[in-house]
Design an enzyme around this catalytic site. Structure first.
Site, PDB file in Angstrom:
ATOM      1  N   THR A 120     -12.382   2.966  24.233  1.00  0.00           N
ATOM      2  CA  THR A 120     -13.208   4.155  24.048  1.00  0.00           C
ATOM      3  C   THR A 120     -13.143   4.632  22.597  1.00  0.00           C
ATOM      4  O   THR A 120     -12.053   4.781  22.033  1.00  0.00           O
ATOM      5  CB  THR A 120     -12.730   5.291  24.976  1.00  0.00           C
ATOM      6  OG1 THR A 120     -12.816   4.846  26.327  1.00  0.00           O
ATOM      7  CG2 THR A 120     -13.581   6.539  24.800  1.00  0.00           C
ATOM      8  N   SER A 146     -10.478   1.960   5.718  1.00  0.00           N
ATOM      9  CA  SER A 146      -9.607   2.846   6.488  1.00  0.00           C
ATOM     10  C   SER A 146      -9.776   4.276   6.004  1.00  0.00           C
ATOM     11  O   SER A 146      -9.673   4.548   4.801  1.00  0.00           O
ATOM     12  CB  SER A 146      -8.143   2.402   6.332  1.00  0.00           C
ATOM     13  OG  SER A 146      -7.297   3.123   7.196  1.00  0.00           O
ATOM     14  N   CYS A 156       3.630  -0.111   3.572  1.00  0.00           N
ATOM     15  CA  CYS A 156       3.674  -0.799   4.857  1.00  0.00           C
ATOM     16  C   CYS A 156       4.867  -1.736   4.983  1.00  0.00           C
ATOM     17  O   CYS A 156       4.760  -2.865   5.455  1.00  0.00           O
ATOM     18  CB  CYS A 156       2.371  -1.568   5.083  1.00  0.00           C
ATOM     19  SG  CYS A 156       0.931  -0.494   5.088  1.00  0.00           S
ATOM     20  N   HIS A 212      -8.029   7.094   6.142  1.00  0.00           N
ATOM     21  CA  HIS A 212      -6.984   7.938   5.553  1.00  0.00           C
ATOM     22  C   HIS A 212      -6.757   7.647   4.075  1.00  0.00           C
ATOM     23  O   HIS A 212      -6.005   8.355   3.403  1.00  0.00           O
ATOM     24  CB  HIS A 212      -5.673   7.810   6.338  1.00  0.00           C
ATOM     25  CG  HIS A 212      -4.925   6.528   6.123  1.00  0.00           C
ATOM     26  ND1 HIS A 212      -3.811   6.461   5.307  1.00  0.00           N
ATOM     27  CD2 HIS A 212      -5.100   5.287   6.621  1.00  0.00           C
ATOM     28  CE1 HIS A 212      -3.344   5.227   5.316  1.00  0.00           C
ATOM     29  NE2 HIS A 212      -4.104   4.493   6.094  1.00  0.00           N
ATOM     30  N   ASN A 235      -3.789  -2.531  -4.171  1.00  0.00           N
ATOM     31  CA  ASN A 235      -3.172  -1.251  -3.836  1.00  0.00           C
ATOM     32  C   ASN A 235      -1.932  -0.926  -4.659  1.00  0.00           C
ATOM     33  O   ASN A 235      -1.491   0.214  -4.687  1.00  0.00           O
ATOM     34  CB  ASN A 235      -2.804  -1.231  -2.348  1.00  0.00           C
ATOM     35  CG  ASN A 235      -1.938  -2.396  -1.943  1.00  0.00           C
ATOM     36  OD1 ASN A 235      -2.303  -3.550  -2.139  1.00  0.00           O
ATOM     37  ND2 ASN A 235      -0.784  -2.124  -1.358  1.00  0.00           N
ATOM     38  N   GLN A 257      -8.746   0.093  -0.505  1.00  0.00           N
ATOM     39  CA  GLN A 257      -8.390   0.948  -1.644  1.00  0.00           C
ATOM     40  C   GLN A 257      -9.603   1.432  -2.444  1.00  0.00           C
ATOM     41  O   GLN A 257      -9.515   2.451  -3.125  1.00  0.00           O
ATOM     42  CB  GLN A 257      -7.424   0.205  -2.571  1.00  0.00           C
ATOM     43  CG  GLN A 257      -6.005   0.141  -2.057  1.00  0.00           C
ATOM     44  CD  GLN A 257      -5.339   1.502  -1.923  1.00  0.00           C
ATOM     45  OE1 GLN A 257      -5.642   2.448  -2.657  1.00  0.00           O
ATOM     46  NE2 GLN A 257      -4.452   1.614  -0.960  1.00  0.00           N
ATOM     47  N   GLY A 311      -7.565  -0.123   8.636  1.00  0.00           N
ATOM     48  CA  GLY A 311      -7.654  -1.321   7.822  1.00  0.00           C
ATOM     49  C   GLY A 311      -6.953  -2.526   8.424  1.00  0.00           C
ATOM     50  O   GLY A 311      -7.468  -3.649   8.360  1.00  0.00           O
ATOM     51  N   THR A 312      -5.782  -2.308   9.009  1.00  0.00           N
ATOM     52  CA  THR A 312      -5.034  -3.428   9.583  1.00  0.00           C
ATOM     53  C   THR A 312      -5.806  -4.088  10.714  1.00  0.00           C
ATOM     54  O   THR A 312      -5.913  -5.320  10.769  1.00  0.00           O
ATOM     55  CB  THR A 312      -3.653  -2.958  10.075  1.00  0.00           C
ATOM     56  OG1 THR A 312      -2.863  -2.573   8.945  1.00  0.00           O
ATOM     57  CG2 THR A 312      -2.932  -4.074  10.826  1.00  0.00           C
TER      58      THR A 312
END
Length: 371
Positions: free
Chosen positions: A234, A197, A319, A199, A149, A177, A69-70
């Site tokens: 890659t 993202s 974060c 995770h 979030n 989120q 996400g970042t």
């Protein structure tokens, strides 16, 4: 151990781990190589990209795989702003965004002379009308999250996009989120960029994607010609496979998942009914995140006591380098002098949580509060 911090990260699903293992065992080639091993890897990469595009009801060329996400937020905001600064240097966002959005915009303001307008919540919400009133001729980008979030607050994405139809600005949505919890179709919503993202929906860490309907933007990473020359490096093929597997599984049962999580939230609040607590921002929320405050109870001490009892919750975004800092989100809603900043905790569920875990949590919490 009970884990109620799913807004920070989620445990990987078996489907994700299986998909990753299969790729790691059978396909180690570089997707950019032209020999047999490379072609085999590229075939899987193209297949995974198309499957993700199908889940989003878009075309595969609009998908850019990133590290999460970042990076997606940085790529969309910096890339588009710098590529279009000759058309204007004004950006609109909200005061409740994730740090990866706020810090990126702050960087553009400090280093490149951009101007930013930060929409503040009014009466507990952010409206499309506020965005409309903040628009200027030199506005080139609007960036908002889909779901907050820290509070679970849902922003009016479709209404904002409708307002922006009549203005030559791009619309970026941080969907980190919400992704995996609801189907999100960016083209139907009128979104130009969208970040996600893995995770956050039971996929691996270090992988995500950026939906990019706007093709003209500066690259964030320079080097090779991967991702249609838009993101050098890659591709992490195993992580991509795990991400797609997790997302497919989540979306295939999203209605049942929401019903289950909503029942956990209802149970939580019912079992705390006789406890002195308040809910932060209860309107326009989704059930996966519950932000509660307990008068006179310091949230950092409460977090530590719950941790010692085997329960993982948080006070907000993960974060901030492991520190317990006042929430800028709650500050935007309630002001910097509000006791809520020091009293509130975030409980965030996933469909893997159980009713028994909620009961254990409320029992221990009430014992702590009563002691």
């Amino acid at each position: 151990m009970i884990y109620f911090d799913n807004a920070a990260t989620t445990p990987m699903s078996k489907a994700a781990m299986t998909a990753m293992t299969q790729v790691m065992e059978n396909t180690f080639g570089n997707p950019s190589s032209i020999h047999n091993h490379g072609r085999a890897a590229n075939k899987i990469l193209r297949k995974e990209r198309q499957e993700l595009a199908d889940l989003l009801h878009t075309k595969s060329q609009h998908i850019i795989f990133t590290s999460g996400g970042t990076e997606s937020n940085n790529t969309a905001i910096k890339g588009y702003a710098l590529a279009h600064q000759d058309q204007g240097k004004h950006i609109i966002t909200t005061a409740i965004e994730h740090h990866s959005v706020l810090a990126t915009i702050e960087y553009l303001v400090d280093k490149f002379g951009f101007e930013a307008t930060y929409i503040q919540p009014q009466n507990g919400e952010i409206t499309a009308q506020q965005i409309k009133e903040a628009l200027r001729e030199d506005t080139i980008l609007v960036s908002t999250m889909y779901a907050n979030n820290e509070t679970g607050y849902l922003l009016p994405i479709k209404e904002i996009a409708e307002v922006l139809k009549h203005h030559p600005t791009a619309y970026h949505v941080d969907a980190v989120q919400i992704m995996g919890k609801l189907p999100v179709y960016p083209e139907k919503l009128g979104i130009d960029f969208m970040s996600a993202s893995a995770h956050k929906f039971h996929g691996p860490k270090g992988i995500g994607f950026l939906y990019a309907n706007q093709m003209k933007f500066d690259k964030f990473l320079h080097g090779g010609d991967q991702e249609d020359k838009r993101r050098a490096g890659t591709e992490n093929l195993a992580a991509i496979a795990g991400m797609i597997a997790a997302l497919k599984e989540n979306l295939s049962s999203y209605q049942a998942n929401i019903h289950h999580v909503d029942s956990l939230k209802t149970q939580l609040l019912t079992e705390l009914d006789e406890t002195d607590y308040y809910i932060n921002n209860i309107s326009h929320t989704f059930p996966y995140v519950v932000n509660l405050g307990f008068p006179t109870q310091a949230n950092d001490l409460l977090l530590m006591r719950l941790d010692l009892a085997g329960i993982s919750i948080s006070t907000g975004s993960a974060c901030t380098a492991g520190t317990v800092e006042p929430s800028h989100v709650l500050e935007a809603f309630y002001g910097s002098d509000s006791n809520r900043l020091k009293e509130s905790i975030r409980i965030s569920f996933s469909e893997q949580n159980t009713s028994e875990e909620v009961h254990q949590f409320t029992t221990i919490l009430k014992e702590i509060l009563g002691g």
